[in-house]
Design a protein around this motif. Structure first.
Motif, mmCIF file in Angstrom:
data_model
loop_
_atom_site.group_PDB
_atom_site.id
_atom_site.type_symbol
_atom_site.label_atom_id
_atom_site.label_comp_id
_atom_site.label_asym_id
_atom_site.label_seq_id
_atom_site.Cartn_x
_atom_site.Cartn_y
_atom_site.Cartn_z
ATOM 1 N N ALA A 184 0.840 -1.199 0.000
ATOM 2 C CA ALA A 184 0.000 0.000 0.000
ATOM 3 C C ALA A 184 0.875 1.248 0.000
ATOM 4 N N LEU A 185 1.951 1.211 0.798
ATOM 5 C CA LEU A 185 2.824 2.381 0.896
ATOM 6 C C LEU A 185 3.581 2.624 -0.411
ATOM 7 N N LEU A 186 3.845 1.539 -1.133
ATOM 8 C CA LEU A 186 4.610 1.660 -2.387
ATOM 9 C C LEU A 186 3.699 1.569 -3.612
ATOM 10 N N ALA A 187 2.424 1.878 -3.405
ATOM 11 C CA ALA A 187 1.461 1.697 -4.507
ATOM 12 C C ALA A 187 1.879 2.466 -5.755
ATOM 13 N N ASP A 188 2.497 3.635 -5.589
ATOM 14 C CA ASP A 188 2.895 4.401 -6.775
ATOM 15 C C ASP A 188 3.917 3.622 -7.594
ATOM 16 N N GLN A 189 4.861 3.003 -6.906
ATOM 17 C CA GLN A 189 5.881 2.216 -7.636
ATOM 18 C C GLN A 189 5.249 0.994 -8.308
ATOM 19 N N LEU A 190 4.351 0.336 -7.569
ATOM 20 C CA LEU A 190 3.716 -0.866 -8.128
ATOM 21 C C LEU A 190 2.845 -0.501 -9.331
ATOM 22 N N ALA A 191 2.091 0.601 -9.168
ATOM 23 C CA ALA A 191 1.160 0.979 -10.242
ATOM 24 C C ALA A 191 1.900 1.405 -11.506
ATOM 25 N N ALA A 192 3.167 1.848 -11.364
ATOM 26 C CA ALA A 192 3.929 2.229 -12.548
ATOM 27 C C ALA A 192 4.122 1.003 -13.446
ATOM 28 N N GLU A 193 4.129 -0.200 -12.846
ATOM 29 C CA GLU A 193 4.426 -1.395 -13.645
ATOM 30 C C GLU A 193 3.283 -2.403 -13.723
ATOM 31 N N ALA A 194 2.293 -2.246 -12.852
ATOM 32 C CA ALA A 194 1.152 -3.169 -12.892
ATOM 33 C C ALA A 194 0.049 -2.548 -13.730
ATOM 34 N N ASP A 195 -0.901 -3.406 -14.175
ATOM 35 C CA ASP A 195 -2.019 -2.865 -14.943
ATOM 36 C C ASP A 195 -3.151 -2.409 -14.030
ATOM 37 N N PHE A 196 -3.227 -2.994 -12.833
ATOM 38 C CA PHE A 196 -4.250 -2.580 -11.864
ATOM 39 C C PHE A 196 -3.840 -3.091 -10.491
ATOM 40 N N LEU A 197 -4.511 -2.566 -9.462
ATOM 41 C CA LEU A 197 -4.250 -3.019 -8.092
ATOM 42 C C LEU A 197 -5.562 -3.497 -7.480
ATOM 43 N N SER A 198 -5.506 -4.553 -6.683
ATOM 44 C CA SER A 198 -6.718 -5.031 -6.028
ATOM 45 C C SER A 198 -6.392 -5.241 -4.548
ATOM 46 N N ILE A 199 -7.158 -4.580 -3.691
ATOM 47 C CA ILE A 199 -6.809 -4.603 -2.265
ATOM 48 C C ILE A 199 -7.446 -5.803 -1.573
ATOM 49 N N GLY A 200 -6.620 -6.632 -0.957
ATOM 50 C CA GLY A 200 -7.112 -7.771 -0.170
ATOM 51 C C GLY A 200 -7.215 -7.301 1.276
ATOM 52 N N THR A 201 -8.402 -6.820 1.627
ATOM 53 C CA THR A 201 -8.521 -6.208 2.962
ATOM 54 C C THR A 201 -8.402 -7.235 4.088
ATOM 55 N N ASN A 202 -8.657 -8.508 3.794
ATOM 56 C CA ASN A 202 -8.568 -9.507 4.874
ATOM 57 C C ASN A 202 -7.134 -9.562 5.386
ATOM 58 N N ASP A 203 -6.213 -9.715 4.457
ATOM 59 C CA ASP A 203 -4.811 -9.774 4.884
ATOM 60 C C ASP A 203 -4.272 -8.397 5.247
ATOM 61 N N LEU A 204 -4.690 -7.382 4.501
ATOM 62 C CA LEU A 204 -4.162 -6.048 4.809
ATOM 63 C C LEU A 204 -4.532 -5.656 6.249
#
Ligand code: PEP
Ligand code: MG
Length: 834
Positions: free
Chosen positions: A698-718
């Protein structure tokens, strides 16, 4: 004819019993029986002639197939897969024929010892069912010289000479939450059954046959109690070790977290109402059917004991087959909670103590039905007297078995109660099979005198959506059969004599709810667009093809999460790419042009697959799980990626990766997909998304989103990782709330990071299925909600009633609140549920 195979020591060094391996997978003989050695020489020698059936990519393990078919698995060290090949130099390759004593792998003992917890090398017979270990070496071994293991090959185990009477004793501390109740007892029984030795578990001056679930439960062993284990027979040491490992395995007491039900009987109810514990919420009106008072009649005596014994055997076989079919069916549907319950029942039907007691009674002149009923009732008395609520709840399971066996003996007509069109089932404690067996459309509600929210019947009632109140006390058994009652399970009460006005008002509420549900269902196929014109994708979380049909039926726009674990669990080996591709393609076909987000295998931690050699995990949730397991078993990950790349059309597939911690892992995976796609001659690539389930993602979402096509939050584990609360710990369940402001801030940050790169964010954890959270998530900028299929209509209706801009403004205030409770209270005030 059985041939004897001698395996020579693979290294110089002392032999060590497998039970002492510092890894429960080996010590518990899950990989098979065998022997270990502490290596003192640097070259692994072939213990026998054979073909190299498998060689780990990392060179730390191999399997030799001997001429008699035995598969000899050799695993050098513990946790050595993590060394990625460092310290190991294979001298052979898979498929090579090797001869006894031939050098197979050179091991840099010093280098490996510095980085792995142990060098202990395990030699096990991986396909051990058809082989028996006749001798195991003791003391110092000389590589390629000493006879290390002798096995007789190909003989049925029962043909082998009987136990020699060796004895092995040990101690175990029972780690199962709630003690030795039905499912843990079934685990222990299962472990004991793998051996020829007899095994006893001793506690408090009593001894129980470890192959008998009822005897084990009858000991009344609580969590953290110490018990003694005594095994006798030729494989006594291994049997004792396996039973000790099963006793010491930590398991949960319930099946998943109990539903968040606030209504324990403490709440104040109108005068005259019967209070209880809400096991499944809802409102129902119906006529009382007294299951407690319904007892099929059985003759007490019989003349022909042989015929009665045959009838009992026949009935037990029939009931076992029925339960086994129910287990298969539940597993196919991915309903593991139901399959667990039925597995415990299967163990009870097979129980030697129950059968023995019934047979003794038959021999004394009683009928099969009477004898079995007496055997069950005696055991129920024992369990009820032990003072453990968890064991007392298992009385219902035993009575269920009694009912099923009597039904098999007597036929349907004599063993079924008559139902009304809307029946409220009343019982001391309800038998789980009653719910799955009785016609669902006639069961309006459930009232039981005993039981608890962790009972099997409560779990099933929730799954079936039948309002249920348990632990109501004996007064519920005084309700007149046929009388009309009003059950408000959500309020924790039942009105035994509702006035005409109360009935009319309840009917109106139920009709309104039904109408709303019908309206929602009718509108479910349309898009979910907010009042200010923002479209929110409402997708479904599914596990298989059947769920996909269910999702389409309920109007899901797409599949937001396909958990692929269902294909991998409860089997002996991993599915190959073809089996997987068939299963995934079937899902895609059911979706009729909708997109499917398919998650790569998420095992490890508390989700186990028996054929993976996962290391022991002191903190399973923080260990090898999610994509880390995939990287640790690249052959399995590749096979799944290949299966996914075989799907058509690829444009409808999105691959989702669980438990990503940073962008390095994402890159690794993308490279794997690219290279496999290239091998397969594909020019097209499916979209690749990241599950945001750990705070770092979550904290590095900007870095991940630069290379991923989308993000999906798994709130159970988060939630579990943000609040540092184990999601399997029932006592923390009330505090483990994804509406916590810390979680909301992480979701906000994820959306902000993704929007920098124009990427969308979805939520596929359970928070998305909570209607109270819908406005909060929309206000946080979430674009997709992936929910339980049945909830799609409700969540779509909720979205349509909201204004995103208004949600956005209000959510800013929620982020500043102190607790999840405050967030919930404020959200309920701003956005009351209809
Ligand atoms: C989650 O963690 O929210 C999630 C959707 O994954 P799972 O529940 O399968 O761990
Ligand atoms: Mg998860």
């Amino acid at each position: 004819m059985s041939a004897t195979l001698e395996l020579l020591a693979p290294f110089d060094g002392p032999s060590v019993p497998l039970s002492r391996a510092p890894d429960p997978v080996f010590a518990g003989l899950m990989m098979g029986d065998g022997l270990a050695i502490e290596p003192m020489s640097g070259t692994l020698l072939a213990p026998c002639d054979g073909v190299v059936a498998q060689l780990a990519r990392t060179g730390h393990a191999l399997t030799l197939r001997a001429a008699n078919g035995a598969e000899v698995l050799i695993h050098i060290g513990i946790d050595t897969v993590k060394l990625e090949g460092e310290g190991f130099k294979p001298l052979i390759k898979a498929g090579d024929s090797v001869s006894q004593g031939q050098p197979l792998i050179e091991v840099d003992l010093d280098a490996v010892a510095r980085r792995a917890p142990s060098l202990l090398t395990m030699v096990v017979i991986a396909n051990g069912e058809a082989y028996a270990l006749k001798s195991r070496a003791e003391g110092w071994q000389q590589a390629g010289q000493s006879v290390f293991l002798t096995l007789s090959g190909g003989a049925a185990v029962d043909d082998l000479p009987r136990a020699s009477g060796a004895e092995s004793r040990g101690q175990a501390t029972v780690r199962h939450a709630g003690g030795l109740h039905a499912r843990p007892a079934a685990l222990v029984q299962n472990a004991a059954r793998q051996y020829r030795s007899s095994v006893q578990v001793e506690f408090n001056g009593q001894a129980a046959n470890a192959r008998s679930v009822v005897a084990l439960m009858g000991l009344g062993v609580a969590e953290d109690d110490d018990v003694a284990v005594l095994a006798q027979g030729e494989d006594a040491a291994a049997a004792a070790a396996a039973v000790i490992a099963a006793l010491q395995t930590r398991t949960d007491s319930g099946h998943g977290a109990p539903a968040p039900l606030a209504s324990v009987s403490a709440r104040s109810l109108p005068a005259g109402w019967i209070g209880g514990v809400c096991a499944a919420p809802g409102l129902a009106i119906g006529q009382v059917v007294r299951l407690d008072a319904f007892e099929p009649q059985v003759a007490e005596f019989a003349v022909n004991a042989d015929s009665e014994r045959d009838q009992l055997n026949h009935a037990l076989t029939e009931v076992s087959a029925g339960i086994a079919a129910a287990i298969d069916d539940a597993l196919r549907r991915g309903q593991t909670s139901q399959s667990d319950i039925f597995s415990a029942h299967l163990a009870l039907v097979d129980d030697p103590e129950l059968r023995g007691a019934a047979e003794r009674d038959i021999a004394a002149g009683h009928s099969a039905g009477h004898a079995f009923r007496q055997a069950v009732r005696a055991q129920c008395r024992v369990l009820s007297s032990l003072g453990s609520p968890l064991l007392a709840e298992r009385v219902a399971d035993l009575k269920d078995i009694e009912r099923q066996v009597l039904k098999a003996l007597l036929g349907d007509a004599q063993s079924e109660p008559e139902l009304y069109p809307a029946s409220i089932l009343v019982a001391e404690d309800l038998a789980p099979s009653e719910l799955t067996r009785l016609p669902r459309d006639r069961v309006a509600g459930i009232l039981s005198a005993a039981g608890g929210a962790t009972g099997h019947v409560a779990i099933l009632a929730r799954a079936l959506g039948i309002p249920a109140l348990v632990a109501c006390g004996p007064q519920v058994l005084r309700l007149d059969a046929g009388s009309e009652v009003l059950l408000d399970a959500s309020q924790g009460g039942c009105d035994p004599a509702p006035s005409a006005a109360a009935l009319a008002s309840a009917r109106q509420t139920m009709a309104e709810r039904e109408r709303r549900r019908a309206d929602m269902r009718a509108d479910a196929d349309g898009a979910a667009v907010t009042l200010d014109g923002v479209r929110v994708e409402v997708a479904a979380n599914i596990a298989n093809e059947e769920d996909a049909r269910e999702a389409v039926r309920h109007g899901a726009d797409s599949v937001g999460l396909l958990r692929t674990e269902f294909l991998f669990i409860d089997r002996r080996d991993a599915p190959d790419r073809y089996e997987q591709a068939n299963a995934y393609q079937a899902v895609l076909d059911e979706l009729q042009g909708r997109v499917a987000i398919i998650r790569t295998l998420d095992v490890g931690g508390d989700k186990e697959v028996p054929y993976l050699t996962l290391p022991p995990e002191p903190n399973p949730a923080l260990g090898l799980r999610g994509i880390r397991t995939g990287f640790a078993h690249p052959e399995m990950l590749d096979e799944q990626l290949r299966a996914l790349l075989m799907l058509r059309p690829l444009s409808l597939l999105r691959i989702l990766v669980p438990m990503i911690a940073d962008v390095g892992e994402l890159r690794l995976l993308r490279r794997r997909i690219d290279s496999l796609a290239e091998e397969m001659g594909l020019s097209e690539r499916p979209q690749l998304g990241v599950m945001v389930e750990v705070p770092s993602a979550a904290l590095l979402a900007d870095q991940l989103a630069a290379e991923a096509d989308f993000l999906s939050i798994g709130t159970n584990d988060l939630t579990q990782y943000t609040l540092a609360m184990d999601r399997c710990n029932a006592s923390l369940a009330a505090s483990l709330d994804a509406m916590h402001p810390a979680l909301l801030r992480l979701i906000e940050r994820t959306v902000a990071g993704a929007s920098l790169h124009g990427k969308w964010v979805g939520v596929c954890g359970a928070l998305a299925s909570d209607p109270l959270a819908t406005p909060v998530l929309i206000g946080l900028g979430v674009a997709e909600l992936s929910v339980s299929p049945g909830l799609v209509p409700e969540i779509k209706a909720r979205v349509r009633a909201l204004d995103q801009q208004a949600c956005l403004k209000r959510v800013e205030q929620l982020l500043r609140l102190d607790s999840a409770a405050e967030v919930r209270a404020q959200a309920a005030e701003w956005w009351p549920e209809a």
